[in-house]
Design a protein around this motif. Structure first.
Motif, PDB file in Angstrom:
ATOM      1  N   ALA A  52       0.819  -1.217   0.000  1.00 30.29           N
ATOM      2  CA  ALA A  52       0.000   0.000   0.000  1.00 30.29           C
ATOM      3  C   ALA A  52       0.853   1.267   0.000  1.00 30.29           C
ATOM      4  CB  ALA A  52      -0.941   0.005   1.198  1.00 30.29           C
ATOM      5  N   ALA A  53       2.146   1.139   0.296  1.00 30.21           N
ATOM      6  CA  ALA A  53       3.027   2.299   0.275  1.00 30.21           C
ATOM      7  C   ALA A  53       3.446   2.669  -1.144  1.00 30.21           C
ATOM      8  CB  ALA A  53       4.264   2.037   1.117  1.00 30.21           C
ATOM      9  N   LYS A  54       3.265   1.742  -2.094  1.00 34.11           N
ATOM     10  CA  LYS A  54       3.636   2.024  -3.480  1.00 34.11           C
ATOM     11  C   LYS A  54       2.491   2.758  -4.174  1.00 34.11           C
ATOM     12  CE  LYS A  54       6.844  -1.831  -4.132  1.00 34.11           C
ATOM     13  NZ  LYS A  54       7.168  -3.024  -4.955  1.00 34.11           N
ATOM     14  N   PRO A  55       2.767   3.901  -4.781  1.00 34.20           N
ATOM     15  CA  PRO A  55       1.678   4.704  -5.356  1.00 34.20           C
ATOM     16  C   PRO A  55       1.128   4.134  -6.655  1.00 34.20           C
ATOM     17  CG  PRO A  55       3.802   5.731  -5.781  1.00 34.20           C
ATOM     18  CD  PRO A  55       4.074   4.568  -4.878  1.00 34.20           C
ATOM     19  N   VAL A  56      -0.116   4.507  -6.955  1.00 32.75           N
ATOM     20  CA  VAL A  56      -0.710   4.242  -8.256  1.00 32.75           C
ATOM     21  C   VAL A  56      -1.015   5.586  -8.901  1.00 32.75           C
ATOM     22  CG1 VAL A  56      -1.694   2.038  -7.571  1.00 32.75           C
ATOM     23  CG2 VAL A  56      -3.068   4.103  -7.331  1.00 32.75           C
ATOM     24  N   ALA A  57      -1.181   5.582 -10.214  1.00 31.39           N
ATOM     25  CA  ALA A  57      -1.474   6.802 -10.960  1.00 31.39           C
ATOM     26  C   ALA A  57      -2.966   6.917 -11.225  1.00 31.39           C
ATOM     27  CB  ALA A  57      -0.696   6.797 -12.272  1.00 31.39           C
ATOM     28  N   ILE A  58      -3.370   8.040 -11.806  1.00 34.88           N
ATOM     29  CA  ILE A  58      -4.749   8.197 -12.244  1.00 34.88           C
ATOM     30  C   ILE A  58      -4.768   8.582 -13.723  1.00 34.88           C
ATOM     31  CG2 ILE A  58      -5.633   8.833  -9.974  1.00 34.88           C
ATOM     32  CD1 ILE A  58      -5.723  11.770 -10.970  1.00 34.88           C
ATOM     33  N   CYS A  59      -5.849   8.201 -14.398  1.00 34.80           N
ATOM     34  CA  CYS A  59      -6.098   8.619 -15.777  1.00 34.80           C
ATOM     35  C   CYS A  59      -7.225   9.635 -15.783  1.00 34.80           C
ATOM     36  CB  CYS A  59      -6.509   7.423 -16.637  1.00 34.80           C
ATOM     37  SG  CYS A  59      -5.155   6.372 -17.128  1.00 34.80           S
ATOM     38  N   VAL A  60      -7.082  10.645 -16.630  1.00 35.63           N
ATOM     39  CA  VAL A  60      -8.113  11.668 -16.771  1.00 35.63           C
ATOM     40  C   VAL A  60      -8.336  11.936 -18.254  1.00 35.63           C
ATOM     41  CG1 VAL A  60      -7.571  12.694 -14.537  1.00 35.63           C
ATOM     42  CG2 VAL A  60      -6.435  13.557 -16.601  1.00 35.63           C
ATOM     43  N   SER A  61      -9.278  12.852 -18.556  1.00 35.87           N
ATOM     44  CA  SER A  61      -9.698  13.068 -19.938  1.00 35.87           C
ATOM     45  C   SER A  61      -8.943  14.167 -20.665  1.00 35.87           C
ATOM     46  CB  SER A  61     -11.193  13.402 -19.981  1.00 35.87           C
ATOM     47  OG  SER A  61     -11.959  12.358 -19.451  1.00 35.87           O
TER      48      SER A  61
END
Length: 222
Positions: free
Chosen positions: A62-71
């Motif tokens: 859970a310490a490893k980040p994830v990214a987000i996708c946007v438009s």
């Protein structure tokens, strides 16, 4: 559509594929999706239960980040602090195989999303299905590679079959990145959170081109 294990597999070109994916994300499901680089596991970024499920499926710390996708670029500015970045620079980088790391804004308020950092990676993939999905959902989509942590990234849906049973659905976009092994590195990740400088977090697809764009726009590497 065909059924494999208990997971539904959709062709991304099916008429209802985008709306089906959007509804699954709204219902806290984790789905597998194609991007312009590799296959990803996706969920609604501001949904705590979905993010917890994403980390569980991935077997990820859970310490490893994830990214987000946007438009679009306005979304980049809504979810990440980008006042110091010119529109011309952002448009020259996005959409494409690059993840921009910025400080989170107040709107990205999921306590389970990258809890150990104030930063977030933001992508606009150059991929029709993903662009249509983020536009229809009108919310940020959390995205991480479709594999178990520390395993190779996936260019075909068959390469992450062992995850199928834990997913709401798999959306098949065919073979990605022309099937080239060299392209399993995914997007190039660049920290642009400080004014006037950039930091390479992960070299990936189009790395040299992206660095050239940054330098042409007056940014210095740190």
């Amino acid at each position: 559509m065909r059924i494999e294990s208990i997971t539904k597999i959709f062709d991304c070109k099916e008429d209802n594929a985008v709306s089906t994916a959007s509804n699954l994300l709204l219902n806290e499901e984790v789905i597998a999706v194609p991007t312009d680089t590799i296959y990803g596991l996706a969920c609604s970024a501001n949904c705590p239960e979905a993010i917890k499920k994403l980390y569980s499926i991935k077997g990820r710390d859970a310490a490893k980040p994830v990214a987000i996708c946007v438009s679009n670029i306005s979304d980049v500015r809504k979810w990440g602090k980008a006042e110091h970045l010119q529109d011309d620079l952002l448009h020259s980088l996005l959409p494409g195989p690059v993840t921009l790391v910025l400080e989170k804004t107040k709107y990205l308020d999921n306590p389970y999303l990258n809890p150990q950092t104030r930063k977030i990676g933001i992508r606009i993939p150059k991929h029709e299905f993903m662009n249509q999905l983020t536009q229809m959902l009108d919310k940020p989509v959390a995205l991480t590679s479709a594999n178990f942590s520390n395993e190779p990234s996936s260019l075909r849906i068959e390469e992450f079959e062992k995850l199928y049973s834990r997913l709401g659905a798999v959306f098949n976009g065919g073979v990605l990145s022309n099937g080239l092994e060299v392209n399993r590195s995914g997007s190039t990740v660049i920290d642009l959170s400080q004014s006037g400088v950039f930091k390479i977090i992960r070299p990936g697809i189009s790395y040299e081109k992206i660095v050239e764009i940054l330098k042409k726009n007056g940014l210095s590497k740190i």
